[in-house]
Design a protein around this motif. Structure first.
Motif, PDB file in Angstrom:
ATOM      1  N   GLY A  76       0.813  -1.204   0.151  1.00  0.00           N
ATOM      2  CA  GLY A  76      -0.197   0.157   0.115  1.00  0.00           C
ATOM      3  C   GLY A  76       0.822   1.115   0.267  1.00  0.00           C
ATOM      4  O   GLY A  76       0.279   2.174  -0.115  1.00  0.00           O
ATOM      5  N   GLU A  77       2.246   1.144   0.000  1.00  0.00           N
ATOM      6  CA  GLU A  77       3.095   2.107   0.184  1.00  0.00           C
ATOM      7  C   GLU A  77       3.382   2.885  -1.208  1.00  0.00           C
ATOM      8  O   GLU A  77       3.386   1.735  -2.140  1.00  0.00           O
ATOM      9  N   VAL A  78       3.980   4.022  -1.301  1.00  0.00           N
ATOM     10  CA  VAL A  78       4.192   4.676  -2.645  1.00  0.00           C
ATOM     11  C   VAL A  78       5.682   5.194  -2.250  1.00  0.00           C
ATOM     12  O   VAL A  78       5.893   6.098  -1.507  1.00  0.00           O
ATOM     13  N   SER A  79       6.678   4.813  -3.224  1.00  0.00           N
ATOM     14  CA  SER A  79       7.978   5.430  -2.820  1.00  0.00           C
ATOM     15  C   SER A  79       8.388   6.651  -3.576  1.00  0.00           C
ATOM     16  O   SER A  79       7.579   7.102  -4.643  1.00  0.00           O
ATOM     17  N   ALA A  80       9.380   7.370  -3.065  1.00  0.00           N
ATOM     18  CA  ALA A  80       9.827   8.604  -3.947  1.00  0.00           C
ATOM     19  C   ALA A  80      10.316   8.491  -5.266  1.00  0.00           C
ATOM     20  O   ALA A  80       9.663   9.121  -6.236  1.00  0.00           O
ATOM     21  N   ALA A  81      10.782   7.294  -5.551  1.00  0.00           N
ATOM     22  CA  ALA A  81      11.125   6.992  -7.108  1.00  0.00           C
ATOM     23  C   ALA A  81       9.999   6.930  -7.922  1.00  0.00           C
ATOM     24  O   ALA A  81       9.934   7.203  -8.901  1.00  0.00           O
ATOM     25  N   MET A  82       8.940   6.436  -7.291  1.00  0.00           N
ATOM     26  CA  MET A  82       7.524   6.252  -7.884  1.00  0.00           C
ATOM     27  C   MET A  82       7.121   7.572  -8.222  1.00  0.00           C
ATOM     28  O   MET A  82       6.554   7.942  -9.537  1.00  0.00           O
ATOM     29  N   LEU A  83       7.160   8.382  -7.385  1.00  0.00           N
ATOM     30  CA  LEU A  83       6.495   9.724  -7.569  1.00  0.00           C
ATOM     31  C   LEU A  83       7.388  10.387  -8.602  1.00  0.00           C
ATOM     32  O   LEU A  83       6.842  11.278  -9.638  1.00  0.00           O
ATOM     33  N   ALA A  84       8.868  10.201  -8.407  1.00  0.00           N
ATOM     34  CA  ALA A  84       9.729  10.775  -9.573  1.00  0.00           C
ATOM     35  C   ALA A  84       9.247  10.427 -10.922  1.00  0.00           C
ATOM     36  O   ALA A  84       9.301  11.032 -11.952  1.00  0.00           O
ATOM     37  N   ASP A  85       8.879   9.352 -10.955  1.00  0.00           N
ATOM     38  CA  ASP A  85       8.784   8.501 -12.239  1.00  0.00           C
ATOM     39  C   ASP A  85       7.437   9.423 -12.993  1.00  0.00           C
ATOM     40  O   ASP A  85       7.119   9.371 -14.226  1.00  0.00           O
ATOM     41  N   PHE A  86       6.506   9.831 -12.104  1.00  0.00           N
ATOM     42  CA  PHE A  86       5.404  10.496 -12.575  1.00  0.00           C
ATOM     43  C   PHE A  86       5.529  12.286 -12.537  1.00  0.00           C
ATOM     44  O   PHE A  86       4.595  12.891 -12.617  1.00  0.00           O
ATOM     45  N   GLY A  87       6.828  12.453 -12.680  1.00  0.00           N
ATOM     46  CA  GLY A  87       7.064  13.869 -12.495  1.00  0.00           C
ATOM     47  C   GLY A  87       6.808  14.652 -11.643  1.00  0.00           C
ATOM     48  O   GLY A  87       6.634  16.135 -11.698  1.00  0.00           O
ATOM     49  N   CYS A  88       6.733  14.275 -10.186  1.00  0.00           N
ATOM     50  CA  CYS A  88       6.220  14.922  -9.184  1.00  0.00           C
ATOM     51  C   CYS A  88       7.398  15.875  -8.816  1.00  0.00           C
ATOM     52  O   CYS A  88       8.597  15.508  -8.561  1.00  0.00           O
ATOM     53  N   ARG A  89       7.051  17.360  -8.588  1.00  0.00           N
ATOM     54  CA  ARG A  89       7.931  18.112  -8.174  1.00  0.00           C
ATOM     55  C   ARG A  89       8.184  18.320  -6.650  1.00  0.00           C
ATOM     56  O   ARG A  89       9.051  18.610  -6.166  1.00  0.00           O
ATOM     57  N   TYR A  90       6.916  18.085  -6.267  1.00  0.00           N
ATOM     58  CA  TYR A  90       6.758  18.443  -4.553  1.00  0.00           C
ATOM     59  C   TYR A  90       6.163  17.096  -4.017  1.00  0.00           C
ATOM     60  O   TYR A  90       5.377  16.474  -4.378  1.00  0.00           O
ATOM     61  N   ALA A  91       6.577  16.996  -2.665  1.00  0.00           N
ATOM     62  CA  ALA A  91       5.980  15.795  -2.047  1.00  0.00           C
ATOM     63  C   ALA A  91       5.568  16.591  -0.372  1.00  0.00           C
ATOM     64  O   ALA A  91       6.350  16.958   0.020  1.00  0.00           O
ATOM     65  N   ILE A  92       4.283  16.466  -0.148  1.00  0.00           N
ATOM     66  CA  ILE A  92       3.877  17.141   1.386  1.00  0.00           C
ATOM     67  C   ILE A  92       4.555  16.070   2.230  1.00  0.00           C
ATOM     68  O   ILE A  92       4.289  14.757   2.204  1.00  0.00           O
ATOM     69  N   VAL A  93       5.107  16.523   3.239  1.00  0.00           N
ATOM     70  CA  VAL A  93       5.519  15.618   4.524  1.00  0.00           C
ATOM     71  C   VAL A  93       5.174  16.058   5.822  1.00  0.00           C
ATOM     72  O   VAL A  93       5.296  17.266   6.050  1.00  0.00           O
ATOM     73  N   GLY A  94       4.665  15.078   6.521  1.00  0.00           N
ATOM     74  CA  GLY A  94       4.255  15.573   8.020  1.00  0.00           C
ATOM     75  C   GLY A  94       2.952  16.330   8.049  1.00  0.00           C
ATOM     76  O   GLY A  94       2.849  17.085   9.049  1.00  0.00           O
ATOM     77  N   HIS A  95       1.912  16.163   7.184  1.00  0.00           N
ATOM     78  CA  HIS A  95       0.705  17.043   7.253  1.00  0.00           C
ATOM     79  C   HIS A  95       0.072  16.605   8.404  1.00  0.00           C
ATOM     80  O   HIS A  95       0.288  15.464   8.928  1.00  0.00           O
ATOM     81  N   SER A  96      -0.408  17.796   9.198  1.00  0.00           N
ATOM     82  CA  SER A  96      -0.850  17.200  10.507  1.00  0.00           C
ATOM     83  C   SER A  96      -2.036  16.210  10.597  1.00  0.00           C
ATOM     84  O   SER A  96      -2.238  15.444  11.632  1.00  0.00           O
ATOM     85  N   GLU A  97      -2.690  15.912   9.380  1.00  0.00           N
ATOM     86  CA  GLU A  97      -3.487  14.910   9.199  1.00  0.00           C
ATOM     87  C   GLU A  97      -2.846  13.469   9.331  1.00  0.00           C
ATOM     88  O   GLU A  97      -3.362  12.520   9.823  1.00  0.00           O
TER      89      GLU A  97
END
Ligand code: PGA
Length: 251
Positions: A76-97
Motif C-alpha cells: 500500500g505504500e508509494v516510494s519517492a522514486a515512483m513519484l519521480a517517475d510521474f514527474g512530481c516536483r513536490y511531496a508534502i511530508v508530515g501534514h498534521s492529518e
C-alpha cells in the motif's frame, strides 16, 4: 526576494472528470497569476492524469505523502522514486492529518523528507501546533521541535531546496485562519530557528502558511515579511478561488 509559491492540497477529493476540468481551468487562468509559482498535490491515482495534462504547462504537481522506504514489502505504500517517475516536483511530508490520524512521528517525517530529497523531489514539511498547545503558549516550542527533528536528521543544507509550511492544526479546514500577525510571528520564529544553523539557507527558505486560506484573507497574509505563499486545502478545489489566492500571492 523569495519567490512566492502557492500549493493546492486536494486531500482525498476528486475524480477523473472533475480533476480534468479543474486542472484545465487552472492552466487557462495561470497567465493572470504573474510571477508566483503554483502547484497542486493530488491523490496518488491521479498523478498520471496530472502529468499528462500539466507536463507542458507552468503548473507543477506533487504528492501528499510518500513512503520513507526505497522499495520492498510495504503493501500500500508509494516510494519517492515512483513519484519521480510521474514527474512530481513536490511531496508534502508530515501534514498534521498524517501525524494525527496515521501516527506519523517526527522521526518518520524526517525519513520521508530525506527520501523525497534523495529522489530529487522538493519536500513540503508541515509543522504546526494544536489549539491546546497555542492556548498554553507552546506554539514556538512545538513548531521548533518539529523542525529540529528534521534538521537534526538531514542537516540544514537539505533545506536549501525544501519548503516549510506552517499550518496551525486549529486553522485547518475550520474556517478559522490565523491572523496575519499570528502567522508572521511563527514564520519569523521558524526562519530564525533555521538561521541558527545557516543564515543563507534561512534567507532563501520558502515558508508557506496553511489553514483555511481563502481569496479574501490571502492578500494580507501573503503580505507579511516571512510568509512566502500558501498551502491551500479546501479552496484549492475551486478554480476561481484558487486562482484568486494565487493572484493575491503576486501583490
Ligand atoms: P484548508 O487545508 O485550507 O482546507 O484549511 C489546508 C491544509 O490542510 O493543507
Amino acid at each position: 526576494m523569495r519567490q512566492k509559491l502557492v500549493v493546492g492540497n486536494w486531500k482525498m477529493h476528486g475524480c477523473g472528470a472533475d480533476n480534468r476540468r479543474l486542472l484545465q481551468a487552472l492552466v487557462a487562468g495561470l497567465p493572470t497569476v504573474g510571477d508566483a509559482s503554483v502547484a497542486v498535490c493530488v491523490p496518488f491515482p491521479y498523478l498520471a492524469q496530472a502529468q499528462s495534462l500539466l507536463a507542458a504547462t507552468p503548473l507543477a504537481w506533487g504528492a501528499q505523502n510518500l513512503s520513507e522506504h526505497a522499495q520492498g514489502a510495504y503493501t500500500g505504500e508509494v516510494s519517492a522514486a515512483m513519484l519521480a517517475d510521474f514527474g512530481c516536483r513536490y511531496a508534502i511530508v508530515g501534514h498534521s492529518e498524517r501525524r494525527a490520524l496515521y501516527g506519523e512521528a517526527d522521526a518518520q517525517v524526517a525519513a520521508k523528507f530525506a527520501a523525497a530529497k534523495a529522489a530529487g523531489i522538493t519536500p513540503i514539511l508541515c509543522v504546526g501546533e494544536t489549539l491546546a498547545q497555542r492556548e498554553s503558549d507552546e506554539t514556538v516550542a512545538v513548531v521548533s521541535a518539529q523542525l529540529d527533528a528534521v534538521l537534526d536528521a538531514v542537516g540544514v543544507a537539505a533545506f536549501a531546496d525544501a519548503v516549510v509550511a506552517y499550518e496551525p492544526v486549529w486553522a485547518i479546514g475550520t474556517g478559522r485562519t490565523a491572523t496575519p500577525a499570528q502567522a508572521q510571528a511563527v514564520h519569523a520564529a521558524i526562519r530564525a530557528r533555521v538561521a541558527g544553523r545557516d543564515a543563507d539557507v534561512a534567507r532563501g527558505l520558502q515558508i508557506l502558511y496553511g489553514g483555511s486560506v481563502k481569496a479574501q484573507s490571502a492578500g494580507e497574509i501573503f503580505a507579511q515579511a516571512d510568509i512566502d505563499g500558501g498551502l491551500v486545502g479546501g479552496a484549492s478545489l475551486v478554480a476561481e478561488e484558487f486562482l484568486a489566492i494565487c493572484q493575491a500571492a503576486n501583490r
